[in-house]
Every structure is written in structure tokens, then in C-alpha cells.
Design a protein around this motif. Sequence first.
Motif, mmCIF file in Angstrom:
data_model
loop_
_atom_site.group_PDB
_atom_site.id
_atom_site.type_symbol
_atom_site.label_atom_id
_atom_site.label_comp_id
_atom_site.label_asym_id
_atom_site.label_seq_id
_atom_site.Cartn_x
_atom_site.Cartn_y
_atom_site.Cartn_z
ATOM 1 N N MET A 1 -10.075 175.836 60.625
ATOM 2 C CA MET A 1 -10.382 174.823 59.612
ATOM 3 C C MET A 1 -11.879 174.513 59.633
ATOM 4 N N ALA A 2 -12.502 174.660 58.507
ATOM 5 C CA ALA A 2 -13.937 174.378 58.421
ATOM 6 C C ALA A 2 -14.160 172.988 57.824
ATOM 7 N N GLN A 3 -15.375 172.478 58.053
ATOM 8 C CA GLN A 3 -15.736 171.164 57.515
ATOM 9 C C GLN A 3 -16.697 171.357 56.336
ATOM 10 N N TYR A 4 -16.287 170.897 55.175
ATOM 11 C CA TYR A 4 -17.132 170.998 53.983
ATOM 12 C C TYR A 4 -17.540 169.596 53.525
ATOM 13 N N THR A 5 -18.805 169.476 53.188
ATOM 14 C CA THR A 5 -19.285 168.231 52.596
ATOM 15 C C THR A 5 -19.994 168.559 51.292
ATOM 16 N N PHE A 6 -19.470 168.037 50.208
ATOM 17 C CA PHE A 6 -20.114 168.229 48.910
ATOM 18 C C PHE A 6 -20.910 166.974 48.561
ATOM 19 N N ILE A 7 -22.157 167.180 48.184
ATOM 20 C CA ILE A 7 -22.975 166.058 47.730
ATOM 21 C C ILE A 7 -23.064 166.144 46.210
ATOM 22 N N ALA A 8 -22.522 165.137 45.551
ATOM 23 C CA ALA A 8 -22.556 165.093 44.087
ATOM 24 C C ALA A 8 -23.569 164.039 43.671
ATOM 25 N N SER A 9 -24.491 164.412 42.788
ATOM 26 C CA SER A 9 -25.568 163.485 42.442
ATOM 27 C C SER A 9 -25.608 163.128 40.955
ATOM 28 N N ARG A 29 -9.399 171.688 50.167
ATOM 29 C CA ARG A 29 -8.504 170.794 50.910
ATOM 30 C C ARG A 29 -7.091 171.391 50.967
ATOM 31 N N ARG A 30 -6.624 171.909 49.842
ATOM 32 C CA ARG A 30 -5.282 172.494 49.800
ATOM 33 C C ARG A 30 -5.196 173.773 50.631
ATOM 34 N N SER A 31 -6.384 174.354 50.925
ATOM 35 C CA SER A 31 -6.419 175.539 51.804
ATOM 36 C C SER A 31 -6.483 175.138 53.272
ATOM 37 N N GLY A 32 -6.476 173.821 53.520
ATOM 38 C CA GLY A 32 -6.397 173.350 54.897
ATOM 39 C C GLY A 32 -7.707 172.949 55.528
ATOM 40 N N HIS A 33 -8.770 172.865 54.736
ATOM 41 C CA HIS A 33 -10.073 172.501 55.303
ATOM 42 C C HIS A 33 -10.303 170.982 55.248
ATOM 43 N N GLU A 34 -11.217 170.547 56.088
ATOM 44 C CA GLU A 34 -11.619 169.136 56.084
ATOM 45 C C GLU A 34 -12.733 168.984 55.053
ATOM 46 N N VAL A 35 -12.493 168.161 54.044
ATOM 47 C CA VAL A 35 -13.437 168.094 52.922
ATOM 48 C C VAL A 35 -13.876 166.645 52.669
ATOM 49 N N THR A 36 -15.168 166.481 52.520
ATOM 50 C CA THR A 36 -15.742 165.189 52.150
ATOM 51 C C THR A 36 -16.549 165.374 50.872
ATOM 52 N N VAL A 37 -16.401 164.437 49.952
ATOM 53 C CA VAL A 37 -17.277 164.399 48.771
ATOM 54 C C VAL A 37 -18.133 163.146 48.912
ATOM 55 N N TYR A 38 -19.430 163.347 48.934
ATOM 56 C CA TYR A 38 -20.369 162.224 49.090
ATOM 57 C C TYR A 38 -21.086 162.022 47.758
ATOM 58 N N LEU A 39 -20.884 160.879 47.155
ATOM 59 C CA LEU A 39 -21.500 160.560 45.865
ATOM 60 C C LEU A 39 -22.834 159.867 46.107
ATOM 61 N N VAL A 40 -23.869 160.351 45.442
ATOM 62 C CA VAL A 40 -25.192 159.770 45.629
ATOM 63 C C VAL A 40 -25.888 159.692 44.265
ATOM 64 N N VAL A 96 -26.280 163.648 57.488
ATOM 65 C CA VAL A 96 -27.066 164.216 58.598
ATOM 66 C C VAL A 96 -26.142 164.532 59.774
ATOM 67 N N ASP A 97 -25.152 163.673 60.002
ATOM 68 C CA ASP A 97 -24.152 163.954 61.054
ATOM 69 C C ASP A 97 -23.496 165.309 60.805
ATOM 70 N N HIS A 98 -23.048 165.517 59.577
ATOM 71 C CA HIS A 98 -22.332 166.752 59.259
ATOM 72 C C HIS A 98 -23.243 167.974 59.383
ATOM 73 N N LEU A 99 -24.508 167.816 58.975
ATOM 74 C CA LEU A 99 -25.456 168.932 59.142
ATOM 75 C C LEU A 99 -25.633 169.264 60.626
ATOM 76 N N ALA A 100 -25.803 168.226 61.427
ATOM 77 C CA ALA A 100 -26.052 168.436 62.858
ATOM 78 C C ALA A 100 -24.831 168.997 63.576
ATOM 79 N N GLU A 101 -23.648 168.725 63.013
ATOM 80 C CA GLU A 101 -22.408 169.248 63.609
ATOM 81 C C GLU A 101 -22.097 170.666 63.147
ATOM 82 N N GLY A 102 -22.947 171.202 62.297
ATOM 83 C CA GLY A 102 -22.713 172.573 61.829
ATOM 84 C C GLY A 102 -21.765 172.671 60.661
ATOM 85 N N GLY A 103 -21.499 171.539 60.027
ATOM 86 C CA GLY A 103 -20.632 171.566 58.845
ATOM 87 C C GLY A 103 -21.327 172.251 57.674
#
Lengths: 108, 137
Positions: A1-9, A29-40, A96-103
Motif C-alpha cells: 500500500m502506497a501513500q498518495y497525497t494530492f494537492i489541489a489548488s 483508494r479503491r485499489s487499497g492505497h492510503e490517499v489524502t487530498v489537500y485543498l489549498v 512536508v510530513d508526507h514528503l519527508a516520509e517518502g509519500g
Amino acid sequence: MAQYTFIASRDPFESRESEHTMSLAGDLRRSGHEVTVYLVQNAVFGARKSSASSGLAKLAREGVRILADSFSLKERGIDHLRLEAGIEPAELDLVVDHLAEGGRVIWH
Amino acid sequence: MSDKKKITVSIMDGPFENARTVTALRLIDIAARRGYDITVFAYEGAVSLAFAKQTPHANAVHGRDAAEEDHPLPREWVASLIQTASANGGSLDWINCGLCVDERGMSEAVPGIRRGSPADLWKAADASDGTLTIGTR
């Protein structure tokens, strides 16, 4: 399972790009990954309860973490009480947390 | 890879144009305060962010002189970020794309900026815990 973070601006009322972001986030997400959407920036307009927020609410129910940049909300005078259910305010530090964690952090 | 965190951010937008610049600099600021080793690869219009000849100006419409206007200058923000990273035990290696600099005549940058190529971005990304590309849309 990978960690994805999408930044939507972009404002969802101005651009349909956000729909593609949501679609991809849901698929991952439906493929089983950990997904975050960050709105900015103007994307936080879509976090308010409105016709544009139903897609985000659906994603949240599916297990996608939906967050809205606290600074962007404050800049635009959007109180957290006006946010769609399942959307939480968050600091930019999280990205920045997610970048530093290799996400996989993707500006979409 | 050592325990010390290393991130890379590539940015494309020129100054005074888009909120993406502010968000990018906010991200870099957070990492700098944490003492991370940061590489920024600035390309296309973003090479102007550190241009040394950015000058504050007055605002005649509002009747303010240059001091009262206190016009924000990205070159000062970039210089400040380099200092912040260093003060917290980290580093900020800001690389301006050399071809992009030459195209725009932006060779005069604030101290601490160096020229590079996309190969430097690849090397930095390969050595980083995470990389974020913020392209112009």
C-alpha cells in the motif's frame, strides 16, 4: 500500500481539473492505497457545503482523507463550521510530513 | 540515506503572478525551520524569484512612498529561506535553470543561488526522501 497525497489548488467553480483529481484519488483508494487530498488556495472554496462539495464528501466516505489548508481558509474568511462533513482544516506541515516520509505527493 | 530528511521542490512560476509561489515558499519555509536539507530547482519564470535587481517602489495611487508601501520582494524571501535553513542546521540549495536564466537575462541573483540543469533536479530527486513538482497550469 502506497501513500498518495494530492494537492489541489484550483477553484472547482472555475476549473474542472479538480474532478480529475477526485477521480484519480478515488481509484487509488479503491485499489487499497492510503490517499489524502489537500485543498489549498482557491481549491478551499470547494470545501464549503455546496454543489461542489458532494464529490469530496463521497470520497471522504470512501476513506480518502480530505483536508483544507487552514491558511487558505482564513485568507478567504471561511470558517471551519462551514466545511462539508468529512473535510477537516489542516496545516501545510502535513504536506512536508508526507514528503519527508517518502509519500507520493502530487500537485494536481 | 542518512536520518536527516532531504526534500526537493521544483517550481516554475515567476514572481508576482500566482498564489502557487506563496504556497511553494510556505512549504520550503516549513522544511527550513525543521532543519531539512532542501533542494529547490527553479525553472522557466521561477528563475526570476531570486533576481537581485527587484526593487521596491512607491504607490502614487495610494499616496505612499516606497518605505510606507513596504513592497514585498521575493528575492528577500529567498535569501531569508536560505538563512532560515542554515540557522536550523539544514541547508537550502537553490538551483536556477541556467538556460532559463540566459533566456531571460536573469543572471544577477541574490547570494547563495547557483546555476544548474535538469540533470541537477534528477540527482536531487534521486537523493531525496520526497520530491514535489509545482508546474504552471
